[in-house]
Scaffold this motif. Structure first.
Motif, PDB file in Angstrom:
ATOM      1  N   PHE A   1       0.882  -0.803  -0.174  1.00  0.00           N
ATOM      2  CA  PHE A   1       0.142  -0.393   0.393  1.00  0.00           C
ATOM      3  C   PHE A   1       0.666   1.212  -0.260  1.00  0.00           C
ATOM      4  O   PHE A   1       0.133   2.455  -0.164  1.00  0.00           O
ATOM      5  N   TRP A   2       2.433   1.560  -0.286  1.00  0.00           N
ATOM      6  CA  TRP A   2       3.113   3.010  -0.192  1.00  0.00           C
ATOM      7  C   TRP A   2       2.707   3.469  -0.984  1.00  0.00           C
ATOM      8  O   TRP A   2       2.095   3.958  -1.459  1.00  0.00           O
ATOM      9  N   PRO A   3       2.672   2.834  -2.392  1.00  0.00           N
ATOM     10  CA  PRO A   3       2.232   3.599  -3.295  1.00  0.00           C
ATOM     11  C   PRO A   3       0.898   4.472  -3.276  1.00  0.00           C
ATOM     12  O   PRO A   3       0.665   5.518  -3.661  1.00  0.00           O
ATOM     13  N   SER A   4       0.330   3.647  -2.298  1.00  0.00           N
ATOM     14  CA  SER A   4      -1.146   4.638  -1.849  1.00  0.00           C
ATOM     15  C   SER A   4      -0.572   5.834  -1.029  1.00  0.00           C
ATOM     16  O   SER A   4      -1.112   6.866  -0.613  1.00  0.00           O
ATOM     17  N   PHE A   5       0.333   5.204  -0.017  1.00  0.00           N
ATOM     18  CA  PHE A   5       0.147   6.157   1.292  1.00  0.00           C
ATOM     19  C   PHE A   5       1.319   7.496   0.236  1.00  0.00           C
ATOM     20  O   PHE A   5       0.692   8.486   0.865  1.00  0.00           O
ATOM     21  N   ASN A   6       2.215   7.383  -0.765  1.00  0.00           N
ATOM     22  CA  ASN A   6       3.275   8.642  -1.077  1.00  0.00           C
ATOM     23  C   ASN A   6       1.652   9.751  -1.963  1.00  0.00           C
ATOM     24  O   ASN A   6       2.005  10.457  -2.194  1.00  0.00           O
TER      25      ASN A   6
ATOM     26  N   TYR B   1       5.794   2.262  -6.437  1.00  0.00           N
ATOM     27  CA  TYR B   1       5.830   0.716  -6.976  1.00  0.00           C
ATOM     28  C   TYR B   1       7.126   0.267  -7.652  1.00  0.00           C
ATOM     29  O   TYR B   1       7.658  -0.886  -6.815  1.00  0.00           O
ATOM     30  N   TYR B   2       7.503   1.681  -7.968  1.00  0.00           N
ATOM     31  CA  TYR B   2       8.999   0.730  -8.115  1.00  0.00           C
ATOM     32  C   TYR B   2      10.126   0.996  -7.709  1.00  0.00           C
ATOM     33  O   TYR B   2      10.938  -0.257  -7.621  1.00  0.00           O
ATOM     34  N   SER B   3      10.502   1.881  -7.073  1.00  0.00           N
ATOM     35  CA  SER B   3      10.925   2.007  -5.746  1.00  0.00           C
ATOM     36  C   SER B   3      10.924   0.792  -5.432  1.00  0.00           C
ATOM     37  O   SER B   3      11.992   0.965  -4.182  1.00  0.00           O
ATOM     38  N   LEU B   4       9.927   0.595  -4.573  1.00  0.00           N
ATOM     39  CA  LEU B   4       9.892  -0.988  -3.588  1.00  0.00           C
ATOM     40  C   LEU B   4      10.683  -2.252  -3.989  1.00  0.00           C
ATOM     41  O   LEU B   4      10.828  -2.855  -4.203  1.00  0.00           O
TER      42      LEU B   4
ATOM     43  N   ALA C   1      13.344   6.207  -9.900  1.00  0.00           N
ATOM     44  CA  ALA C   1      12.787   5.342  -9.209  1.00  0.00           C
ATOM     45  C   ALA C   1      13.823   4.168  -8.988  1.00  0.00           C
ATOM     46  O   ALA C   1      14.148   3.620  -7.623  1.00  0.00           O
ATOM     47  N   LEU C   2      14.215   3.230  -9.606  1.00  0.00           N
ATOM     48  CA  LEU C   2      14.097   1.828  -9.080  1.00  0.00           C
ATOM     49  C   LEU C   2      16.074   1.706  -8.035  1.00  0.00           C
ATOM     50  O   LEU C   2      16.442   1.077  -7.519  1.00  0.00           O
ATOM     51  N   ALA C   3      16.755   3.492  -8.955  1.00  0.00           N
ATOM     52  CA  ALA C   3      17.983   3.792  -8.301  1.00  0.00           C
ATOM     53  C   ALA C   3      18.349   3.822  -7.225  1.00  0.00           C
ATOM     54  O   ALA C   3      18.815   3.504  -6.013  1.00  0.00           O
TER      55      ALA C   3
ATOM     56  N   ALA D   1       8.391 -12.475  -6.472  1.00  0.00           N
ATOM     57  CA  ALA D   1       7.443 -11.246  -6.895  1.00  0.00           C
ATOM     58  C   ALA D   1       7.703 -10.277  -7.805  1.00  0.00           C
ATOM     59  O   ALA D   1       7.925  -8.752  -8.414  1.00  0.00           O
ATOM     60  N   ALA D   2       9.233  -9.335  -7.320  1.00  0.00           N
ATOM     61  CA  ALA D   2       9.637  -8.049  -7.196  1.00  0.00           C
ATOM     62  C   ALA D   2      10.526  -8.378  -8.252  1.00  0.00           C
ATOM     63  O   ALA D   2      10.602  -7.152  -8.875  1.00  0.00           O
ATOM     64  N   PHE D   3      10.607  -9.038  -8.512  1.00  0.00           N
ATOM     65  CA  PHE D   3      12.249  -9.350  -9.240  1.00  0.00           C
ATOM     66  C   PHE D   3      10.850  -9.024 -10.241  1.00  0.00           C
ATOM     67  O   PHE D   3      11.078  -8.230 -12.350  1.00  0.00           O
ATOM     68  N   ALA D   4       9.969 -10.127 -10.676  1.00  0.00           N
ATOM     69  CA  ALA D   4       8.992 -10.631 -11.672  1.00  0.00           C
ATOM     70  C   ALA D   4       7.997  -8.928 -11.774  1.00  0.00           C
ATOM     71  O   ALA D   4       7.857  -9.022 -13.374  1.00  0.00           O
ATOM     72  N   LEU D   5       8.093  -8.195 -11.342  1.00  0.00           N
ATOM     73  CA  LEU D   5       7.290  -7.074 -11.054  1.00  0.00           C
ATOM     74  C   LEU D   5       8.125  -6.040 -12.297  1.00  0.00           C
ATOM     75  O   LEU D   5       7.435  -5.569 -13.352  1.00  0.00           O
ATOM     76  N   GLN D   6       9.101  -6.222 -12.360  1.00  0.00           N
ATOM     77  CA  GLN D   6      10.107  -5.393 -12.953  1.00  0.00           C
ATOM     78  C   GLN D   6      10.769  -5.461 -14.650  1.00  0.00           C
ATOM     79  O   GLN D   6      10.443  -5.556 -15.487  1.00  0.00           O
ATOM     80  N   TRP D   7      10.783  -6.628 -14.203  1.00  0.00           N
ATOM     81  CA  TRP D   7      11.317  -7.886 -15.830  1.00  0.00           C
ATOM     82  C   TRP D   7      10.069  -8.333 -16.566  1.00  0.00           C
ATOM     83  O   TRP D   7       9.845  -7.951 -17.574  1.00  0.00           O
ATOM     84  N   SER D   8       9.284  -8.204 -16.186  1.00  0.00           N
ATOM     85  CA  SER D   8       8.586  -8.096 -16.858  1.00  0.00           C
ATOM     86  C   SER D   8       7.211  -6.783 -17.790  1.00  0.00           C
ATOM     87  O   SER D   8       6.969  -7.366 -18.793  1.00  0.00           O
TER      88      SER D   8
END
Lengths: 448, 448, 448
Positions: free
Chosen positions: B232-237, B255-258, B307-309, C97-104
């Motif tokens: 739910f952090w995406p909703s928080f921010n 979402y990406y950052s997490l 966000a990923l970095a 799941a965290a990896f799959a979200l990025q890769w997918s």
């Protein structure tokens, strides 16, 4: 003892056959009567040239999902506080609610939304069915441990019908407002269950008291239920209100009421606790009373202060109920209220109904403006004074108490013969299949 | 020893009286000052002839509910990882947050949304109050096990006021952007709590180290907290950002950052773990650092790569913090950071503030187009350059650190005399009332 | 034995290096290819002079969040039913799941949403990436306990690519409808995992059977997964459908189907259970089959009755699968299906695909009206008959089964050499670091 294997076999088949019978019956009734409504049907919706954003789905589905969480996660885990009934609570909650959703779609549909011989379904019928399931689960809480899944399904069968009729009388015939169900859900579900529990009372259950204890982990599981109920209650009360300010105001009022019932619960629990200790049972339950108490008035112009005051009162009364009234209920009235539904749903529900009487009676054209039409349409149309609306609200409470008591009594009389076996021996609780067999359950019955 | 029963009785009454006093005070202030806003009030909304779909409720309520889950389920269960403090974590989270919601509605209302002498409330004030409760719970994590519920309520009383002032200085006076609260929530909450923990430091707590262990089941409960915070952090921010692209982009960046902080956490945890073993504490906490680090910049044109970095960096730093910095913090700085709030909220919060400085400084008219007005209104209006905005962001961080440190120190000095009793004996944890009494808690105090 | 410390060190570095490598690669690809779409980008959105209410975010984000809960809470806790693999299930679910979200995001972007050399992301790509993560986790369920995190990451790397290609072939080339993924998610994920499990089969795993037991508390944790999956499945199936009636109808169909699969599961579980006892494993899993079985047809004009019938069938078949087919699968086909993914995802997925064939074949212009264009665009455009659409649906199932089997076999052949070590000794499960080392895992590997 002759015929005992045969009787065991018939008991064994009881739950499967009942499930199949009920599912078959609802499926046939669905085939004959239930149709997509104009917002759910491909042809009807597209024909109307609507904008997607106007589809009721986008206004109500997020609230629906919160209600759905409350019914299945909230009630299920809240009742898992008993270490020996964790699976039963969760499993039977699941079964009862799944059946109630189908059956109540039919009952509520017949009473509320028949169009040319068909029941039209969509997100509103989903919310209403979940509300009925909520009432059934409240009653389940009052008889937890007293009866098995087949009997519970029969209870749901009866209660859903009475719930629908009571709701129809209040909302459609009497013009009573009760969006979050202080009367139709909480008062009805609690007293139906308590009267049923009274009729099923058996003294030997006393001896199984040691089965009713909670343990550290079961209390943490119960907190999952408590917290999800607490956070989503604003969605519960606001799910079926009018859109716009109605939904917004109801959510806000419920939110404030819950914060105050939480503070009230902590204050009173520490005050009446041994050595000033807080009692987990109070926290798990009484903190939620703030949601129940604004089930009727939350939609009205209660004011934020009114929400705080109501919530605080409910948390206080509920906590005192657990401490002082539950023992009396059992000792004097022979009602074993294991989950304390009288404290969480019964008394706060009645208080909520009375709060609705008060706030309706105090309503003014000035305070509601054009919005009077959506909150009190009969008053806005000049068909009623606010005093008359208040009296109708009060009458709705008596109707509800009557339906609930008569219904619970009727159910008890019907099932009493089937629920009088002595307790089976209780194996240790470390494995699922070895969970304590339900006391009073015929020993060949399916248990979790 | 004379007067001891009397003192015990007065301690016993401490929590009840404080709850009643605080609830009474906020209720009176609500009655005088708090009113429905124009989207919540029946008369005002209907008068305006609005379309229901324009009611802010439908844009923000789903986000609000996710934030609400994070505050009560997320923080509550995350802190339940200590086997001896499961109930305290959940129960006191509940109490503190419920009070903070009321009190912060008032404080934030006085500072941000007074209209003709009244505080106007609606879904935005609900989100803002939940944010303040989040900061209070972060601080609670830093003093978990050091103090009892009455002291914690007083902490919340003080911290909420300082939170509101700091937020007002940053957002209203300095024109700083901080939608997800890298500064106002995480940095503020963490350093307030850590300074408080430092002032309350007592060496004998060392001896209770064995109480701080987690067990298999308590770790699974903590994972409930972790996962709900994570999802739910995406909703928080994004809850308080501008509507449309602003909310959409913030959710996507978070979402990406997490995902990246999760991969970074697993990589580093296995790298520094004994025999390459992953450490549950890292997974439970550092994987969340990606949400904290984009609390400021998530609203900006951070780019998905950015966000990923940022997330990866935060996960890495946070994991290393648990491994190497927490022991130093305790040994050298005498700060017992039981829950590791410095690693999850402190460092990632500061990093997030600095990321905001960077991304604000790099902003161009080309990248934001017409949207510059909603992200950096003062830059769009020509009142500031992006470099000036960046400097204001940086100054906001210093202001926050100052408020947090001074406030935490002040709180510690005020309560230190009340928090210096020796440890009570610790009964076994199998039953709720027998949960380990909180170390350092006056022995007559109410504990869960 | 020479070189053993060196080999241990290299194994120790396996997971960290793989995480860093994969994260580095996706970050670079994100930098080059991934851009905000026009609803997420400040300049593009504001330039278009849109109304905020038209931003896709408000139509899909609540559904997305429910899907997100299902992937991380639902799958994670559902697999936590094994007492010795609670942490592994939760932790590896998180990592995979965290990896799959990025890769997918990258794979699906390359195949579906390249615009002028860039992948455009927003809430729809978030939903699609979560769907792919769901398929990966289904496969994980089939190999749970057989392999470690590094191998699982490699599995996700391969599976995500094949998932994306299969999805592209079905949806874009064949014009198949599969909104909720009966084929693309459930059938694909299940058979990929089962074939992989078959190739990794080792008889000595038999001996570790005692590690596969569940205990009371682990079963309660699993129920958290079950219930969250159950309540949010309507959002899962409806998340990517056309807006308006499409989303509304899909949610409604799924809701009914699940109630019927629950009743069917209870009926059959009690019927086939010893002494009529219900089996927790059936309740935890088969009750969910109703969500899987309407993954294809839920978007179509299935009718509420059709949803009940389909759900009941799925619950029944799934329960019988656990009782009778899983033992055969292991004994005869040497497929160890610990979590029963064949019963929950495999068979119901295939049934769901066939249901889609049937309902597509029965579609009429009268039933869909103008809405035919959104459900079967090629039929509406006159390019296909409904019979032809049905044949394409059927062909899509065969394509999916082929991709899944070949992919799973390929994966197995690639990793088999790395997964053949004997079982390490299994310490008692009371502490996290002492959780049963994963059977078959190289003993220096990082485990939770």
């Amino acid at each position: 003892m002759a015929g005992s294997p045969r009787r065991a076999a018939s008991r064994r088949l009881q739950l499967p056959l009942l499930c199949l019978l009920l599912q078959g019956a609802t499926a046939i009734l669905f085939a004959v009567f239930v149709r997509y409504n104009h917002e759910t049907d491909a042809a009807l919706w597209r024909w109307g040239n609507h904008s997607n954003v106007d589809n009721e789905f986008y206004f109500r589905y997020p609230s629906f999902q919160d209600v759905h969480v409350m019914v299945f996660v909230g009630f299920g885990f809240l009742m898992a506080f008993l270490q020996r009934y964790g699976f039963s609570s969760l499993g039977f909650t699941f079964l009862l609610a799944a059946f109630a959703l189908q059956w109540s779609t039919l009952v509520q549909g017949f009473l509320h939304s028949m169009h040319q011989g068909h029941i039209h379904v969509g997100v509103e019928s989903m919310i209403n069915a979940d509300f009925c399931a909520g009432a059934v689960l409240i009653s389940f809480g009052a008889v937890l441990g007293k009866t098995g899944p087949a009997q519970l399904l029969l209870m749901a069968l009866l209660e859903t019908v009475l719930f629908g009729i009571n709701e129809f009388v209040l909302l459609s015939l009497l013009g009573v407002k009760d969006a979050g169900g202080s009367m139709t859900i909480h008062t009805f579900g609690a007293y139906f269950g308590l009267v049923l529990s009274r009729v099923l009372y058996r003294p030997q259950l006393e001896k199984s008291k040691h089965l009713q204890g909670s343990v550290y982990h079961s209390d943490l599981f119960a907190m999952i239920g408590t917290i999800f109920l607490w956070i989503f209650w604003p969605s519960f009360n606001s799910a079926p209100t009018t859109l716009g300010d109605g939904q917004h105001r109801t959510a806000l009022n419920t939110y404030y009421s819950l914060t105050a019932s939480t503070l009230g619960t902590f204050a009173l629990s520490a005050l009446v606790g041994e050595h000033g200790r807080l009692d987990m049972v109070h926290i798990q339950n009484a903190a939620l009373a703030g949601g129940v108490v604004v089930g009727t008035a939350g939609e009205m112009m209660l004011t934020p202060f009114g929400a705080l005051a109501a919530g605080f009162l409910a948390g206080t009364v509920s906590t005192l109920g657990y401490k002082f009234f539950t023992p009396i209920l059992e000792a004097k009235f022979k009602v074993q209220d294991t989950c304390g539904v009288h404290n969480l749903h019964g008394m706060p529900g009645v208080l909520g109904a009375l709060l609705g009487v008060l706030v309706a009676g105090l309503a003014t054209h000035e305070a509601y403006g054009e919005g009077l039409d959506s909150v009190f349409p009969l008053v806005a149309a000049g068909q009623r004074t606010t005093a008359s609306q208040a009296m109708h609200q009060l009458f709705g409470l008596f109707v509800t108490l009557t339906f609930a008591s008569v219904g619970g009594g009727l159910g008890g009389v019907l099932w009493r013969p089937h629920a009088s076996q002595p307790l089976p021996p209780s194996p240790p609780p470390n494995r699922a299949p070895a969970e304590a067999a339900l006391p009073g359950l015929p020993s060949g019955s399916p248990v979790l």
